[in-house]
Design a protein around this motif. Sequence first.
Motif, PDB file in Angstrom:
ATOM      1  N   MET A 126      12.816  57.622  51.253  1.00 36.16           N
ATOM      2  CA  MET A 126      13.453  57.084  50.050  1.00 36.16           C
ATOM      3  C   MET A 126      13.070  57.897  48.813  1.00 36.16           C
ATOM      4  O   MET A 126      13.901  58.143  47.930  1.00 36.16           O
ATOM      5  N   THR A 130      15.493  60.193  46.337  1.00 39.09           N
ATOM      6  CA  THR A 130      15.426  60.124  44.876  1.00 39.09           C
ATOM      7  C   THR A 130      15.351  61.522  44.281  1.00 39.09           C
ATOM      8  O   THR A 130      15.991  61.814  43.254  1.00 39.09           O
ATOM      9  N   TYR A 133      18.807  63.024  44.336  1.00 42.65           N
ATOM     10  CA  TYR A 133      19.648  62.572  43.227  1.00 42.65           C
ATOM     11  C   TYR A 133      19.343  63.367  41.959  1.00 42.65           C
ATOM     12  O   TYR A 133      20.261  63.809  41.247  1.00 42.65           O
ATOM     13  N   ALA A 139      23.755  60.536  45.916  1.00 39.86           N
ATOM     14  CA  ALA A 139      22.894  59.502  46.497  1.00 39.86           C
ATOM     15  C   ALA A 139      23.304  59.286  47.943  1.00 39.86           C
ATOM     16  O   ALA A 139      24.112  58.403  48.248  1.00 39.86           O
ATOM     17  N   PRO A 142      20.838  55.865  52.709  1.00 37.56           N
ATOM     18  CA  PRO A 142      19.417  55.811  53.065  1.00 37.56           C
ATOM     19  C   PRO A 142      19.210  55.410  54.519  1.00 37.56           C
ATOM     20  O   PRO A 142      20.117  54.862  55.155  1.00 37.56           O
ATOM     21  N   ARG A 185      14.430  49.714  47.961  1.00 36.48           N
ATOM     22  CA  ARG A 185      15.766  49.774  48.546  1.00 36.48           C
ATOM     23  C   ARG A 185      16.815  49.196  47.594  1.00 36.48           C
ATOM     24  O   ARG A 185      17.917  49.746  47.454  1.00 36.48           O
ATOM     25  N   TYR A 188      17.563  51.707  44.981  1.00 36.77           N
ATOM     26  CA  TYR A 188      18.306  52.864  45.481  1.00 36.77           C
ATOM     27  C   TYR A 188      19.769  52.499  45.750  1.00 36.77           C
ATOM     28  O   TYR A 188      20.677  53.302  45.474  1.00 36.77           O
ATOM     29  N   LEU A 191      21.421  52.636  42.632  1.00 40.15           N
ATOM     30  CA  LEU A 191      21.655  54.034  42.271  1.00 40.15           C
ATOM     31  C   LEU A 191      22.906  54.572  42.970  1.00 40.15           C
ATOM     32  O   LEU A 191      23.696  55.324  42.370  1.00 40.15           O
ATOM     33  N   THR A 211      15.563  55.771  39.053  1.00 42.75           N
ATOM     34  CA  THR A 211      14.636  56.656  39.766  1.00 42.75           C
ATOM     35  C   THR A 211      13.185  56.349  39.377  1.00 42.75           C
ATOM     36  O   THR A 211      12.286  56.403  40.223  1.00 42.75           O
ATOM     37  N   ILE A 214      12.213  53.294  41.339  1.00 45.70           N
ATOM     38  CA  ILE A 214      11.973  53.614  42.749  1.00 45.70           C
ATOM     39  C   ILE A 214      10.585  54.215  42.921  1.00 45.70           C
ATOM     40  O   ILE A 214       9.853  53.871  43.865  1.00 45.70           O
TER      41      ILE A 214
END
Length: 361
Positions: A126, A130, A133, A139, A142, A185, A188, A191, A211, A214
């Motif tokens: 993860m 990030t 990104y 993105a 995941p 999660r 993200y 995101l 970000t 995260i």
Amino acid sequence: MARFSLTFRRTLLIILVIVLAEGLFVLLLQGTGGSGFFQWAGRDGGDSAGTGAAFSENGSLMPGEVNATPPPPPPRSYLPEDIRTIRPDAPQASEQERAQANEILLHANRTFSQVRGTYDAYVAAMLQLTDVYEQRYTAPVPPERPARASLSSALAPPENLWTPADIRLFKDGLEGMDAAMDSMRADYLALMRYVADDSVRDDGVRGKGLTKAIRRSGEAYGQARDKVLSGLDSEADKAERILLQGHPLRPQIMAAKLLTARMRLAPAMLAGNKPDPQVLERWRKELEGMINEAAMLPCAVPGDVERLWRVFLRTAAEFPQVIALGQKAGFDDLLRGQINTTYARVQQAYNDFVAAVNTRG
């Protein structure tokens, strides 16, 4: 093979774990802290003052003390006396005690394997997404979220063998890991929606906030993970000592455990752009002293076991040599990688030694 996180670019500190052999020597478990090891390294044998020649105010020897000479200072010991003391006639633990200790260590091995191979891997993935990104403003999808650690029957501690305090700490850590992964999660996925929404025009402000969130979750995961490993350390250390009672290779195994724990301080010792030279010098000398004293321990099992023990010591001796090179030339990325490689070789040499011990029975 586990590696030191010496680049300091990731927020998640992947704690090193030795590959543990099954059977009697399910040993050398990963510690979460290193401060406890300084207490032995700092012991210099006590105060030698009070027995030397007395001086008058003008600096001359006082009458009756002409022939008095101060004794030489006692040699410094880098391994604790408990390791240096050989007790070949020490009784072994009872069969029940050994069975319980093995159960504790098997749980520790299982937990380390799952935390490192499943949950650490997920969090690292993860964080890597990030990074993607921030570099490409995309993105990707995941990986699937692992099963909840706090509900895992495989990770549940043997409550009849652990202390209540360690059980609470361990369960709190698992719940904290889950909470951190949930937050990571959720942010993200937000995101991903942000990236997919072409109507948003905010110069990336929302993306930067997500970000950061995260990465904060990644740090929270690491803190919760430390709680889990702390509980394992406490109980596993007791179990190791039980299994080593009366074993002829107890000094070697305890010395190796202490030595590798000191090596694992490398990320902390080398943190920042300019590591403290005095701290580094003390640490390197401690490593050298431990290795030299470990080499003096008599090995009660000759043959292949003793040969592989000597191989381990020779390999371990390379570690402070690499540190000395860094003290002279600087700890650039190339040398930090060499530290990682050297430590991996130390791990392998120890595992080879343990495998020979297990084969012997």
